[in-house]
Design a protein around this motif. Structure first.
Motif, PDB file in Angstrom:
ATOM      1  N   LYS A 179      20.619  35.956  45.931  1.00 57.10           N
ATOM      2  CA  LYS A 179      20.724  36.098  47.393  1.00 57.10           C
ATOM      3  C   LYS A 179      21.645  37.260  47.760  1.00 57.10           C
ATOM      4  O   LYS A 179      21.390  37.993  48.722  1.00 57.10           O
ATOM      5  N   ALA A 180      22.710  37.438  46.976  1.00 60.27           N
ATOM      6  CA  ALA A 180      23.700  38.483  47.272  1.00 60.27           C
ATOM      7  C   ALA A 180      23.108  39.888  47.141  1.00 60.27           C
ATOM      8  O   ALA A 180      23.644  40.839  47.722  1.00 60.27           O
ATOM      9  N   LEU A 181      22.008  40.007  46.409  1.00 66.76           N
ATOM     10  CA  LEU A 181      21.357  41.317  46.261  1.00 66.76           C
ATOM     11  C   LEU A 181      20.580  41.719  47.511  1.00 66.76           C
ATOM     12  O   LEU A 181      20.190  42.883  47.657  1.00 66.76           O
ATOM     13  N   LYS A 182      20.315  40.734  48.391  1.00 67.58           N
ATOM     14  CA  LYS A 182      19.657  40.989  49.682  1.00 67.58           C
ATOM     15  C   LYS A 182      18.366  41.808  49.529  1.00 67.58           C
ATOM     16  O   LYS A 182      18.153  42.814  50.217  1.00 67.58           O
ATOM     17  N   ALA A 183      17.513  41.365  48.609  1.00 67.64           N
ATOM     18  CA  ALA A 183      16.254  42.081  48.361  1.00 67.64           C
ATOM     19  C   ALA A 183      15.297  41.924  49.539  1.00 67.64           C
ATOM     20  O   ALA A 183      15.182  40.845  50.135  1.00 67.64           O
ATOM     21  N   ASP A 184      14.600  43.017  49.873  1.00 67.04           N
ATOM     22  CA  ASP A 184      13.487  42.944  50.825  1.00 67.04           C
ATOM     23  C   ASP A 184      12.220  42.462  50.117  1.00 67.04           C
ATOM     24  O   ASP A 184      11.370  41.807  50.715  1.00 67.04           O
ATOM     25  N   LEU A 185      12.120  42.801  48.835  1.00 69.00           N
ATOM     26  CA  LEU A 185      10.906  42.535  48.055  1.00 69.00           C
ATOM     27  C   LEU A 185      11.289  42.278  46.602  1.00 69.00           C
ATOM     28  O   LEU A 185      12.186  42.933  46.069  1.00 69.00           O
ATOM     29  N   GLN A 186      10.606  41.317  45.972  1.00 72.12           N
ATOM     30  CA  GLN A 186      10.772  41.088  44.540  1.00 72.12           C
ATOM     31  C   GLN A 186       9.466  41.440  43.828  1.00 72.12           C
ATOM     32  O   GLN A 186       8.380  41.223  44.363  1.00 72.12           O
ATOM     33  N   ILE A 187       9.606  41.975  42.619  1.00 79.11           N
ATOM     34  CA  ILE A 187       8.441  42.359  41.820  1.00 79.11           C
ATOM     35  C   ILE A 187       8.548  41.696  40.455  1.00 79.11           C
ATOM     36  O   ILE A 187       9.604  41.754  39.808  1.00 79.11           O
ATOM     37  N   VAL A 188       7.450  41.070  40.024  1.00 75.50           N
ATOM     38  CA  VAL A 188       7.425  40.354  38.754  1.00 75.50           C
ATOM     39  C   VAL A 188       6.362  40.955  37.850  1.00 75.50           C
ATOM     40  O   VAL A 188       5.198  41.091  38.246  1.00 75.50           O
ATOM     41  N   VAL A 189       6.770  41.326  36.641  1.00 80.62           N
ATOM     42  CA  VAL A 189       5.840  41.834  35.627  1.00 80.62           C
ATOM     43  C   VAL A 189       6.180  41.176  34.294  1.00 80.62           C
ATOM     44  O   VAL A 189       7.273  41.399  33.755  1.00 80.62           O
ATOM     45  N   ALA A 190       5.272  40.351  33.767  1.00 80.20           N
ATOM     46  CA  ALA A 190       5.469  39.707  32.462  1.00 80.20           C
ATOM     47  C   ALA A 190       6.807  38.967  32.400  1.00 80.20           C
ATOM     48  O   ALA A 190       7.692  39.280  31.596  1.00 80.20           O
ATOM     49  N   PHE A 191       6.942  37.968  33.262  1.00 76.82           N
ATOM     50  CA  PHE A 191       8.165  37.175  33.315  1.00 76.82           C
ATOM     51  C   PHE A 191       7.786  35.705  33.389  1.00 76.82           C
ATOM     52  O   PHE A 191       6.616  35.345  33.345  1.00 76.82           O
ATOM     53  N   ARG A 192       8.801  34.871  33.504  1.00 77.21           N
ATOM     54  CA  ARG A 192       8.567  33.422  33.569  1.00 77.21           C
ATOM     55  C   ARG A 192       7.976  33.003  34.918  1.00 77.21           C
ATOM     56  O   ARG A 192       8.039  33.740  35.887  1.00 77.21           O
ATOM     57  N   MET A 193       7.451  31.782  34.939  1.00 78.39           N
ATOM     58  CA  MET A 193       6.986  31.197  36.199  1.00 78.39           C
ATOM     59  C   MET A 193       8.207  30.945  37.097  1.00 78.39           C
ATOM     60  O   MET A 193       9.205  30.380  36.656  1.00 78.39           O
ATOM     61  N   LEU A 194       8.114  31.384  38.347  1.00 80.07           N
ATOM     62  CA  LEU A 194       9.252  31.288  39.253  1.00 80.07           C
ATOM     63  C   LEU A 194       9.183  30.030  40.117  1.00 80.07           C
ATOM     64  O   LEU A 194       8.112  29.662  40.602  1.00 80.07           O
TER      65      LEU A 194
END
Length: 310
Positions: A81-96
């Motif tokens: 949360k502290a990173l205050k992302a506008d968008l997250q991108i997932v490539v070859a990672f775990r199920m969120l």
């Protein structure tokens, strides 16, 4: 470029496949405010602590790294949360979990190695080759509850040749996928992308489940084409295999011969010098690159020089 630099992005990925996408985003001028990857773990013969390929890249490029053991850990959630992302991108990672993928205002984008809705699941590259597909591709889509079912943003396709393996498709796909991801982020930043719900008849959808040992075991009662596709769809990893004189024999490359076999399916023929072939339902599979249990990987002539058949 200016729109990309104003978008705060958190990238999530682990293997070398994901590095291509992260590198493309960085080089396109995206503002990557954090990278989430798997924890360091012991690997190899010496069980030395190894960093993921994505972590190595992030450290080399001075990107902040988070390595949560559990994605619902309150400490990790607060750090994210502290990173205050506008968008997250997932490539070859775990199920969120939803608390993670639903956090940023623009949502979370996933890059998947197939032309969705076909080949949802953990091993889309392998299964496309195993099934003898002539085409595959990459898809960017928005994450939601059900795995690989979110609304599609962009797709790019490319051919699969008779000589391709899972390895060659992987290497081509990571580059094509990285370019598509940059294009997707640019479209989202500009507000020009339209999300499209995934269609497809459930009765005609092909799936891409995780590869297990049984997937890798060759059944020589199948056709030459089926076995040929299985071998290249599992090469270079984890490798298709059969049993030769009570030892596992992995087959990474082969050629095929469609002629009426002279022996029963699964039996082998060899001259002891230049060829080793296994009979199938309608022909032979000629082994070219193999690895016998306990030995190094080698071509067939090198193998035959040192092997004594029972």
């Amino acid at each position: 470029m200016d729109q990309l630099s104003h978008l705060r992005i958190v990238f999530m990925g682990t293997p070398e496949f994901a590095v291509a996408s992260l590198d493309a985003l960085v080089k396109a001028g995206c503002h990557v405010v954090g990278v989430v990857t798997s924890p360091d773990k012991p690997a190899g013969r010496g069980m030395q602590i190894q960093q993921s390929a994505v972590k190595k890249y992030a450290v080399e490029n001075n990107l902040p790294v988070l390595q949560p053991l559990k994605l619902k850990d309150p400490v990790f959630i607060d750090e994210l949360k502290a990173l205050k992302a506008d968008l997250q991108i997932v490539v070859a990672f775990r199920m969120l979990p939803e608390i993670v993928w639903n956090m940023p205002p623009m949502g979370t984008v996933n890059l998947h190695g197939s032309l969705l809705p076909q080949y949802r699941g953990a091993a889309p590259i392998n299964w496309a080759v195993i099934n003898g597909e002539k085409e595959t591709g990459v898809t960017t889509f928005k994450l939601k509850h059900e795995i690989d079912t979110g609304d599609i943003l962009l797709q790019a396709s490319f051919p699969i040749t008779e000589e391709d393996t899972a390895g060659t498709i992987h290497d081509r796909m990571k580059v094509i996928g990285a370019a598509l991801l940059v294009k997707t982020v640019a479209g989202l930043a500009a507000g020009t992308l339209t999300e499209s719900p995934q269609g497809g008849n459930p009765d005609t959808l092909k799936h891409a489940p995780k590869i297990h040992t049984d997937t890798c075991r060759l059944n020589f009662s199948l056709t030459v084409d089926e076995i040929y596709n299985q071998i290249r769809g599992l090469s270079p990893y984890p490798g298709a295999f059969t049993i030769l004189n009570e030892k596992m024999l992995k087959i990474f490359r082969c050629t095929k011969e469609t002629v009426p076999p002279k022996c029963i399916a699964g039996a082998y023929e060899t001259d002891g010098k230049t060829f080793l072939k296994f009979a199938c339902e309608n022909g032979y599979i000629h082994l070219t690159d193999i690895q016998l249990e306990g030995k190094k990987k080698m071509d067939i002539t090198e193998f035959l020089r040192g092997y004594r058949f029972a």
